[in-house]
Design an enzyme around this catalytic site. Structure first.
Site, PDB file in Angstrom:
ATOM      1  N   ASP A   1       0.703  -1.035   0.010  1.00 52.57           N
ATOM      2  CA  ASP A   1       0.033  -0.042   0.016  1.00 52.57           C
ATOM      3  C   ASP A   1       0.898   1.248  -0.103  1.00 52.57           C
ATOM      4  OD1 ASP A   1      -1.698   2.113   0.502  1.00 52.57           O
ATOM      5  OD2 ASP A   1      -2.751   1.134   2.050  1.00 52.57           O
TER       6      ASP A   1
ATOM      7  N   LYS B   1       1.684  11.151 -17.295  1.00 49.60           N
ATOM      8  CA  LYS B   1       0.996  12.447 -17.275  1.00 49.60           C
ATOM      9  C   LYS B   1      -0.399  11.875 -16.651  1.00 49.60           C
ATOM     10  CE  LYS B   1      -1.929  12.857 -20.478  1.00 49.60           C
ATOM     11  NZ  LYS B   1      -2.760  11.487 -20.666  1.00 49.60           N
TER      12      LYS B   1
ATOM     13  N   HIS C   1       3.555  10.024 -24.228  1.00 54.93           N
ATOM     14  CA  HIS C   1       4.142   9.089 -25.069  1.00 54.93           C
ATOM     15  C   HIS C   1       3.918   9.469 -26.504  1.00 54.93           C
ATOM     16  CE1 HIS C   1      -0.468   8.533 -25.349  1.00 54.93           C
ATOM     17  NE2 HIS C   1      -0.134   7.938 -26.491  1.00 54.93           N
TER      18      HIS C   1
ATOM     19  N   ASP D   1      -6.117  16.151 -20.416  1.00 57.48           N
ATOM     20  CA  ASP D   1      -5.787  14.795 -20.541  1.00 57.48           C
ATOM     21  C   ASP D   1      -4.982  14.818 -22.201  1.00 57.48           C
ATOM     22  OD1 ASP D   1      -5.925  11.877 -20.590  1.00 57.48           O
ATOM     23  OD2 ASP D   1      -7.417  11.844 -22.144  1.00 57.48           O
TER      24      ASP D   1
ATOM     25  N   HIS E   1      -0.112  16.268 -24.906  1.00 56.07           N
ATOM     26  CA  HIS E   1       0.277  15.681 -26.286  1.00 56.07           C
ATOM     27  C   HIS E   1       0.041  16.877 -27.551  1.00 56.07           C
ATOM     28  CE1 HIS E   1      -0.187  12.148 -24.328  1.00 56.07           C
ATOM     29  NE2 HIS E   1      -1.304  11.669 -24.388  1.00 56.07           N
TER      30      HIS E   1
ATOM     31  N   LYS F   1     -13.154  12.550 -27.934  1.00 57.59           N
ATOM     32  CA  LYS F   1     -13.301  11.088 -27.741  1.00 57.59           C
ATOM     33  C   LYS F   1     -14.651  11.034 -28.576  1.00 57.59           C
ATOM     34  CE  LYS F   1     -10.705   9.827 -24.000  1.00 57.59           C
ATOM     35  NZ  LYS F   1      -9.638   9.304 -24.526  1.00 57.59           N
TER      36      LYS F   1
HETATM   37  C1  BG6 Z   1      -3.659   9.112 -23.191  1.00 62.41           C
HETATM   38  C2  BG6 Z   1      -4.884   9.781 -22.902  1.00 62.41           C
HETATM   39  O1  BG6 Z   1      -2.554  10.043 -22.704  1.00 62.41           O
HETATM   40  O2  BG6 Z   1      -3.687   9.230 -24.762  1.00 62.41           O
HETATM   41  C3  BG6 Z   1      -6.013   8.951 -23.268  1.00 62.41           C
HETATM   42  O3  BG6 Z   1      -5.011   9.604 -21.275  1.00 62.41           O
HETATM   43  C4  BG6 Z   1      -5.967   8.811 -24.874  1.00 62.41           C
HETATM   44  O4  BG6 Z   1      -7.131   9.391 -22.900  1.00 62.41           O
HETATM   45  C5  BG6 Z   1      -4.468   8.089 -25.400  1.00 62.41           C
HETATM   46  O5  BG6 Z   1      -7.155   7.667 -25.545  1.00 62.41           O
HETATM   47  C6  BG6 Z   1      -4.400   8.519 -26.814  1.00 62.41           C
HETATM   48  O6  BG6 Z   1      -3.101   7.862 -27.177  1.00 62.41           O
HETATM   49  P1  BG6 Z   1      -2.933   7.174 -28.540  1.00 62.41           P
HETATM   50  O7  BG6 Z   1      -1.680   6.816 -28.611  1.00 62.41           O
HETATM   51  O8  BG6 Z   1      -3.998   6.334 -28.821  1.00 62.41           O
HETATM   52  O9  BG6 Z   1      -3.174   8.340 -29.709  1.00 62.41           O
END
Ligand code: BG6
Length: 493
Positions: A93, A150, A180, A237, A242, A341
């Site tokens: 934990d 993140k 990423h 998000d 990104h 989304k």
């Molecule tokens: C993440 C978000 O960082 O990136 C998600 O938290 C999102 O909500 C995702 O779906 C999108 O990543 P990718 O690589 O599928 O474009």
């Protein structure tokens, strides 16, 4: 045959080792790097979670999950068994000070030269406390690194608090803040496209470019992540990290050379040049949306409130923003950002729209020349399309027709791209932070986004509705059409 160079021996400790990110992304990425011969024989992966498993229970779980998240043709018994043998498990934990013996038993004392990676795939509120526990238990040494997923905080103040807390244990050079998108081949290729070719650079400025669009649309809804997402929303998000990182790569000045600090220095300058949003700008230049019931792949799907199990939710699942980069190169060129989304399709792209020809030279022609457009498709298929105008062959006058120059990276290179996490995890072990966000970048992004967050929270009307399976609310269309422009739509560039 593998062409990968092995990285240094490493103990890879994943906090949140049974969570969604570890199972879907981190373990598959490490498995594939292992398969490619990049992990040394003594590299271990230690999962830490509250799931109360033991080592064999954890290995069984991972064996089952790999089959779901790794392509079948990359799974073979020898590699799977070698990979599973690397796995160890500590049930902790995180917040409980007395519970850390299991981990200290696996990692006795500070690192002694073997790289030690602490990957915090857990809630950001735990980043500070976990770092403190690691320090208290003397688990951090010079070869240690910490990876932060993140979102780093909820706003500027919480991001600073997290950075301070983690920074009191780890030096900035040991902190890897992951985005990423920077690990995606197509995103790294933005730098190469711009700076390893000469013909674009003279045109890459306000003299030739009318505006830029950056769209990251997803066809999926929030799925099982409603709990996290409802406290986050599209701006935190996706946009704060990104989309702004992609904007930086599109807008930055050429660094003298590509290394760990110069690229990040140039990105920071772009973030600092973003025109701060006033309350009036938030009203005029931003749109929040939330998906309602609609269609996905032809099937009826519920709206966000039902997905998130919160009938009163005002969380935005769509964000559109008109941004300005106030510097010599970009003055007067709007950057339209959009993400959502449950949109019509999954597609991430950068669209560079050039200015129209200065004078229509073909007055008697059929058709007219459209402004040139360079569409850089980041996903699902990486590629590039340059929209041009050509003379349609044939006698009797001049007919102008749109044509395109196409580049498909998969066809050009005949090989699939590795997942972003594969590259980034190996960079962490190598100690190369070039593709990670520095503290000042993260904080500059929050500083720019924060007035929008505040404006949206104070707006009693809440986000605009859009039916699932469409490209966002009407207000987002109006945002760009008011300026006499239109969104580029399409998954193929
Ligand atoms: C993440 C978000 O960082 O990136 C998600 O938290 C999102 O909500 C995702 O779906 C999108 O990543 P990718 O690589 O599928 O474009």
């Amino acid at each position: 045959m593998s062409t990968a160079t092995p990285v240094a021996p490493c103990d890879f400790v994943v906090f949140g080792g049974t969570g969604d990110l570890a199972v879907r992304k981190l373990l598959p990425a490490l498995y594939l790097r292992d398969r490619d011969g990049q992990l040394t024989a003594d590299t271990r992966i230690i999962a830490v979670s509250r799931a109360g498993l033991d080592e064999s229970g954890y290995r069984d779980k991972v064996r089952g999950e790999l089959g779901r998240f790794v392509a079948a043709d990359t799974l073979d018994d020898v590699t799977v068994n070698r990979f599973l043998a690397r796995l160890q498990y500590a049930s902790i934990d995180f917040a409980d000070a007395d519970d850390w013996d299991q981990l200290t038993a696996l990692l006795p004392g500070p690192d002694t030269g073997k790289v030690r990676v602490f990957y915090l795939a857990c809630a950001p509120s735990l980043f500070g406390p976990i770092s403190q526990h690691l320090a208290t238990h003397r688990l951090v040494g010079e070869s240690s690194r910490v990876v932060l997923e993140k979102p780093i905080g909820q706003d500027l103040a919480s991001a600073r608090a997290i950075n301070d807390a983690v920074g009191s244990v780890f030096a900035e050079s040991q902190i890897f803040r992951i985005d990423h998108y920077l690990g995606k081949e197509s995103v790294q290729n933005l730098l190469v496209t711009r700076f390893a070719n000469t013909f674009l650079e003279p045109l890459w400025n306000s003299s030739w470019i009318d505006h830029v669009q950056i769209t990251v649309s997803e066809s999926l809804g929030v799925g099982t992540r409603g709990g996290y997402y409802d406290n986050s929303g599209a701006l935190r998000d996706m946009v704060q990290n990104h989309l702004l990182q992609v904007l930086c790569l599109v807008a930055m000045e050429p660094p003298t050379y590509v290394d760990r600090e110069t690229v990040r220095d140039e990105k920071l300058k772009v973030l600092q040049a973003l025109k701060p949003m006033t309350a009036g700008d938030v009203e005029r230049c931003t749109v929040a949306g939330q998906y309602g019931p609609g269609l996905a792949d032809g099937a009826a799907v519920p709206g966000y409130k039902e997905d998130a199990e919160n009938p009163d939710s005002h969380t935005e699942t769509f964000a559109a923003v008109k941004a300005e980069v106030r510097n010599w190169r970009w003055a007067g060129v709007p950057f339209y950002l959009r993400t959502g989304k449950r949109m019509e399709q999954r597609s991430s792209e950068v669209v560079i729209v050039f200015k129209p020809v200065p004078h229509p030279m073909f007055p008697d022609s059929d058709g007219h020349s459209e402004p040139n457009k360079l569409v850089i498709q980041l996903q699902p298929k990486a590629g590039m399309r340059l929209h041009m105008t050509a003379k349609e062959p044939g006698p009797g006058g001049i007919r102008l027709k749109p044509v395109s120059l196409d580049l498909n990276y998969t066809e050009a290179f005949q090989r699939p791209s590795p997942d972003a996490y594969e590259r980034l995890l190996m960079d962490v072990v190598r100690g190369n932070p070039t593709l990670f966000m520095r503290r000042d970048e993260v904080e500059a992004s929050w500083a720019w986004v924060e007035p929008i967050l505040i404006g949206w929270t104070q707006n009693e009307r809440g986000p605009r509705r859009y039916p699932a399976g469409t490209n966002g609310p009407t207000d987002a269309t109006l945002l760009i059409e008011r300026d006499g422009r239109t969104w580029h739509e399409g998954a193929t560039p």
